[in-house]
Write a protein that holds these residues in place. Structure first.
Motif, PDB file in Angstrom:
ATOM      1  N   MET A  57       0.833  -1.212   0.000  1.00  0.00           N
ATOM      2  CA  MET A  57       0.000   0.000   0.000  1.00  0.00           C
ATOM      3  C   MET A  57       0.864   1.258   0.000  1.00  0.00           C
ATOM      4  O   MET A  57       0.548   2.246  -0.660  1.00  0.00           O
ATOM      5  CB  MET A  57      -0.955  -0.035   1.191  1.00  0.00           C
ATOM      6  CG  MET A  57      -1.978  -1.155   1.065  1.00  0.00           C
ATOM      7  SD  MET A  57      -3.050  -1.307   2.493  1.00  0.00           S
ATOM      8  CE  MET A  57      -4.272  -0.068   2.096  1.00  0.00           C
ATOM      9  N   MET A  58       1.978   1.213   0.721  1.00  0.00           N
ATOM     10  CA  MET A  58       2.896   2.343   0.686  1.00  0.00           C
ATOM     11  C   MET A  58       3.478   2.492  -0.719  1.00  0.00           C
ATOM     12  O   MET A  58       3.638   3.610  -1.225  1.00  0.00           O
ATOM     13  CB  MET A  58       4.018   2.188   1.715  1.00  0.00           C
ATOM     14  CG  MET A  58       4.934   3.420   1.764  1.00  0.00           C
ATOM     15  SD  MET A  58       6.098   3.418   3.144  1.00  0.00           S
ATOM     16  CE  MET A  58       7.310   2.248   2.546  1.00  0.00           C
ATOM     17  N   GLY A  59       3.790   1.360  -1.363  1.00  0.00           N
ATOM     18  CA  GLY A  59       4.285   1.405  -2.733  1.00  0.00           C
ATOM     19  C   GLY A  59       3.299   2.088  -3.662  1.00  0.00           C
ATOM     20  O   GLY A  59       3.684   2.927  -4.492  1.00  0.00           O
ATOM     21  N   ALA A  60       2.018   1.738  -3.525  1.00  0.00           N
ATOM     22  CA  ALA A  60       0.983   2.358  -4.365  1.00  0.00           C
ATOM     23  C   ALA A  60       0.897   3.861  -4.123  1.00  0.00           C
ATOM     24  O   ALA A  60       0.757   4.649  -5.065  1.00  0.00           O
ATOM     25  CB  ALA A  60      -0.363   1.694  -4.092  1.00  0.00           C
ATOM     26  N   ALA A  61       0.999   4.269  -2.853  1.00  0.00           N
ATOM     27  CA  ALA A  61       0.947   5.698  -2.523  1.00  0.00           C
ATOM     28  C   ALA A  61       2.168   6.427  -3.083  1.00  0.00           C
ATOM     29  O   ALA A  61       2.054   7.534  -3.637  1.00  0.00           O
ATOM     30  CB  ALA A  61       0.855   5.878  -1.005  1.00  0.00           C
ATOM     31  N   LEU A  62       3.341   5.823  -2.937  1.00  0.00           N
ATOM     32  CA  LEU A  62       4.571   6.443  -3.444  1.00  0.00           C
ATOM     33  C   LEU A  62       4.538   6.568  -4.974  1.00  0.00           C
ATOM     34  O   LEU A  62       4.969   7.578  -5.529  1.00  0.00           O
ATOM     35  CB  LEU A  62       5.790   5.621  -3.018  1.00  0.00           C
ATOM     36  CG  LEU A  62       6.162   5.723  -1.533  1.00  0.00           C
ATOM     37  CD1 LEU A  62       7.134   4.615  -1.151  1.00  0.00           C
ATOM     38  CD2 LEU A  62       6.768   7.098  -1.209  1.00  0.00           C
ATOM     39  N   LEU A  63       4.006   5.538  -5.628  1.00  0.00           N
ATOM     40  CA  LEU A  63       3.919   5.573  -7.088  1.00  0.00           C
ATOM     41  C   LEU A  63       3.028   6.724  -7.536  1.00  0.00           C
ATOM     42  O   LEU A  63       3.379   7.477  -8.447  1.00  0.00           O
ATOM     43  CB  LEU A  63       3.372   4.243  -7.606  1.00  0.00           C
ATOM     44  CG  LEU A  63       3.481   3.993  -9.108  1.00  0.00           C
ATOM     45  CD1 LEU A  63       4.941   4.053  -9.576  1.00  0.00           C
ATOM     46  CD2 LEU A  63       2.875   2.644  -9.459  1.00  0.00           C
ATOM     47  N   ALA A  74       9.467  -0.446  -2.053  1.00  0.00           N
ATOM     48  CA  ALA A  74       8.374  -0.917  -1.191  1.00  0.00           C
ATOM     49  C   ALA A  74       7.759  -2.196  -1.755  1.00  0.00           C
ATOM     50  O   ALA A  74       7.503  -3.161  -1.015  1.00  0.00           O
ATOM     51  CB  ALA A  74       7.313   0.173  -1.047  1.00  0.00           C
ATOM     52  N   PHE A  75       7.520  -2.229  -3.058  1.00  0.00           N
ATOM     53  CA  PHE A  75       6.958  -3.438  -3.671  1.00  0.00           C
ATOM     54  C   PHE A  75       7.938  -4.608  -3.589  1.00  0.00           C
ATOM     55  O   PHE A  75       7.524  -5.752  -3.400  1.00  0.00           O
ATOM     56  CB  PHE A  75       6.571  -3.172  -5.131  1.00  0.00           C
ATOM     57  CG  PHE A  75       5.372  -2.272  -5.298  1.00  0.00           C
ATOM     58  CD1 PHE A  75       4.207  -2.488  -4.581  1.00  0.00           C
ATOM     59  CD2 PHE A  75       5.414  -1.207  -6.189  1.00  0.00           C
ATOM     60  CE1 PHE A  75       3.097  -1.663  -4.738  1.00  0.00           C
ATOM     61  CE2 PHE A  75       4.313  -0.378  -6.360  1.00  0.00           C
ATOM     62  CZ  PHE A  75       3.159  -0.605  -5.632  1.00  0.00           C
ATOM     63  N   GLU A  76       9.231  -4.317  -3.740  1.00  0.00           N
ATOM     64  CA  GLU A  76      10.242  -5.376  -3.597  1.00  0.00           C
ATOM     65  C   GLU A  76      10.165  -5.992  -2.207  1.00  0.00           C
ATOM     66  O   GLU A  76      10.271  -7.221  -2.045  1.00  0.00           O
ATOM     67  CB  GLU A  76      11.640  -4.797  -3.840  1.00  0.00           C
ATOM     68  CG  GLU A  76      11.953  -4.520  -5.306  1.00  0.00           C
ATOM     69  CD  GLU A  76      13.179  -3.640  -5.496  1.00  0.00           C
ATOM     70  OE1 GLU A  76      13.800  -3.251  -4.475  1.00  0.00           O
ATOM     71  OE2 GLU A  76      13.513  -3.320  -6.651  1.00  0.00           O
ATOM     72  N   GLN A  77       9.985  -5.136  -1.202  1.00  0.00           N
ATOM     73  CA  GLN A  77       9.893  -5.638   0.168  1.00  0.00           C
ATOM     74  C   GLN A  77       8.637  -6.486   0.357  1.00  0.00           C
ATOM     75  O   GLN A  77       8.676  -7.542   0.997  1.00  0.00           O
ATOM     76  CB  GLN A  77       9.901  -4.467   1.158  1.00  0.00           C
ATOM     77  CG  GLN A  77      10.009  -4.861   2.620  1.00  0.00           C
ATOM     78  CD  GLN A  77      11.299  -5.597   2.941  1.00  0.00           C
ATOM     79  OE1 GLN A  77      12.328  -5.389   2.306  1.00  0.00           O
ATOM     80  NE2 GLN A  77      11.243  -6.473   3.935  1.00  0.00           N
ATOM     81  N   ALA A  78       7.525  -6.044  -0.223  1.00  0.00           N
ATOM     82  CA  ALA A  78       6.278  -6.817  -0.143  1.00  0.00           C
ATOM     83  C   ALA A  78       6.467  -8.189  -0.792  1.00  0.00           C
ATOM     84  O   ALA A  78       6.010  -9.203  -0.262  1.00  0.00           O
ATOM     85  CB  ALA A  78       5.140  -6.053  -0.823  1.00  0.00           C
ATOM     86  N   CYS A  79       7.151  -8.215  -1.941  1.00  0.00           N
ATOM     87  CA  CYS A  79       7.410  -9.486  -2.637  1.00  0.00           C
ATOM     88  C   CYS A  79       8.279 -10.423  -1.804  1.00  0.00           C
ATOM     89  O   CYS A  79       8.053 -11.634  -1.779  1.00  0.00           O
ATOM     90  CB  CYS A  79       8.075  -9.219  -3.981  1.00  0.00           C
ATOM     91  SG  CYS A  79       7.001  -8.436  -5.216  1.00  0.00           S
ATOM     92  N   LYS A  80       9.274  -9.860  -1.114  1.00  0.00           N
ATOM     93  CA  LYS A  80      10.145 -10.677  -0.267  1.00  0.00           C
ATOM     94  C   LYS A  80       9.365 -11.281   0.897  1.00  0.00           C
ATOM     95  O   LYS A  80       9.565 -12.432   1.270  1.00  0.00           O
ATOM     96  CB  LYS A  80      11.297  -9.826   0.283  1.00  0.00           C
ATOM     97  CG  LYS A  80      12.394  -9.541  -0.732  1.00  0.00           C
ATOM     98  CD  LYS A  80      13.463  -8.653  -0.112  1.00  0.00           C
ATOM     99  CE  LYS A  80      14.451  -8.163  -1.165  1.00  0.00           C
ATOM    100  NZ  LYS A  80      15.377  -7.149  -0.615  1.00  0.00           N
ATOM    101  N   LEU A  81       8.472 -10.478   1.473  1.00  0.00           N
ATOM    102  CA  LEU A  81       7.714 -10.929   2.634  1.00  0.00           C
ATOM    103  C   LEU A  81       6.638 -11.947   2.261  1.00  0.00           C
ATOM    104  O   LEU A  81       6.310 -12.832   3.039  1.00  0.00           O
ATOM    105  CB  LEU A  81       7.071  -9.728   3.342  1.00  0.00           C
ATOM    106  CG  LEU A  81       8.041  -8.830   4.111  1.00  0.00           C
ATOM    107  CD1 LEU A  81       7.382  -7.505   4.473  1.00  0.00           C
ATOM    108  CD2 LEU A  81       8.539  -9.529   5.375  1.00  0.00           C
ATOM    109  N   LYS A  82       6.073 -11.802   1.048  1.00  0.00           N
ATOM    110  CA  LYS A  82       5.035 -12.741   0.624  1.00  0.00           C
ATOM    111  C   LYS A  82       5.255 -13.093  -0.848  1.00  0.00           C
ATOM    112  O   LYS A  82       4.567 -12.591  -1.737  1.00  0.00           O
ATOM    113  CB  LYS A  82       3.643 -12.142   0.840  1.00  0.00           C
ATOM    114  CG  LYS A  82       2.557 -13.191   0.832  1.00  0.00           C
ATOM    115  CD  LYS A  82       1.308 -12.677   1.510  1.00  0.00           C
ATOM    116  CE  LYS A  82       0.300 -13.807   1.692  1.00  0.00           C
ATOM    117  NZ  LYS A  82      -0.920 -13.336   2.362  1.00  0.00           N
ATOM    118  N   PRO A  83       6.223 -13.968  -1.123  1.00  0.00           N
ATOM    119  CA  PRO A  83       6.601 -14.273  -2.510  1.00  0.00           C
ATOM    120  C   PRO A  83       5.572 -15.082  -3.291  1.00  0.00           C
ATOM    121  O   PRO A  83       5.771 -15.322  -4.480  1.00  0.00           O
ATOM    122  CB  PRO A  83       7.905 -15.060  -2.343  1.00  0.00           C
ATOM    123  CG  PRO A  83       7.862 -15.618  -0.962  1.00  0.00           C
ATOM    124  CD  PRO A  83       7.093 -14.635  -0.139  1.00  0.00           C
ATOM    125  N   ALA A  84       4.481 -15.473  -2.665  1.00  0.00           N
ATOM    126  CA  ALA A  84       3.452 -16.228  -3.386  1.00  0.00           C
ATOM    127  C   ALA A  84       2.308 -15.334  -3.858  1.00  0.00           C
ATOM    128  O   ALA A  84       1.333 -15.825  -4.418  1.00  0.00           O
ATOM    129  CB  ALA A  84       2.895 -17.331  -2.492  1.00  0.00           C
TER     130      ALA A  84
END
Length: 202
Positions: A57-63, A74-84
């Motif tokens: 959500m922070m990634g979406a706001a920053l974008l 931010a999106f990279e971090q989200a992907c790392k935390l939930k790679p599925a």
């Protein structure tokens, strides 16, 4: 979308503080104050760094606030935390596309597709970047599907036309350029399509 705050938080952080930060971020986002929303999400993540949804959500706001580099992080971090979660890779791929990071965008969108994202936007942006890499056969597959899923997807039509033109299939390319030039909306793609169409017709 609004969601319930997870109750399993660190004991040193009062639940009400997290809920308050999330609520303020969500409200700012709804009112299109994306910079403020990102700030509140950041404060939330300072207290609960493992929340993948809030990173996204922070990634979406920053974008939306015009900070694609920080959005990508931010999106990279989200992907790392939930790679599925395919949605996070889709968001990351679109962000890389906006930064003109062609190979990175292609890889992220391929991963999103593997995880089940097969919507018109994902396929069109993936196909666009494959065209840029001159991987035309694979690009055509995704772009044709994107255009079939949403006939108003001008990005899909434009890059389908570009790919077909490169392959010497001028009649098919013309049809897709005309789909863009004949659209009622004004978009930079329309100008590009008109220029390419003129070049095609010699």
């Amino acid at each position: 979308a609004k969601r319930a705050i997870v109750t399993t938080v660190e004991t040193s952080v009062p639940q009400a503080d997290l809920e308050g930060l999330y609520a303020e971020a969500y409200k700012a986002f709804l009112y299109s104050d994306f910079k403020t929303a990102a700030g509140y999400y950041k404060r939330y993540l300072d207290k609960k760094v493992e929340d993948d949804q809030v990173w996204a959500m922070m990634g979406a706001a920053l974008l939306r606030s015009g900070a694609p580099e920080r959005a990508a992080e931010a999106f990279e971090q989200a992907c790392k935390l939930k790679p599925a979660k395919g949605l996070y890779f889709k968001q990351l791929g679109i962000t890389y596309d906006l930064m003109d990071r062609v190979e990175a965008s292609t890889q992220a969108l391929a991963q999103a597709h593997e995880l089940g994202k097969a919507d018109s936007v994902t396929l069109a942006v993936w196909g666009k970047n494959l065209v840029k890499l001159n991987q035309l056969t694979e690009a055509l597959t995704h772009l044709e599907r994107a255009a079939k899923l949403n006939r108003a997807n001008l990005l899909a039509h434009y890059y389908l036309a570009v790919a077909l033109m490169r392959l010497g299939q001028t009649d098919r390319a013309t049809a897709h350029f005309e789909a863009v030039t004949g659209a009622k909306v004004n978009t930079p793609l329309k100008t590009e399509a008109q220029a390419q169409f003129r070049k095609l017709r010699g």
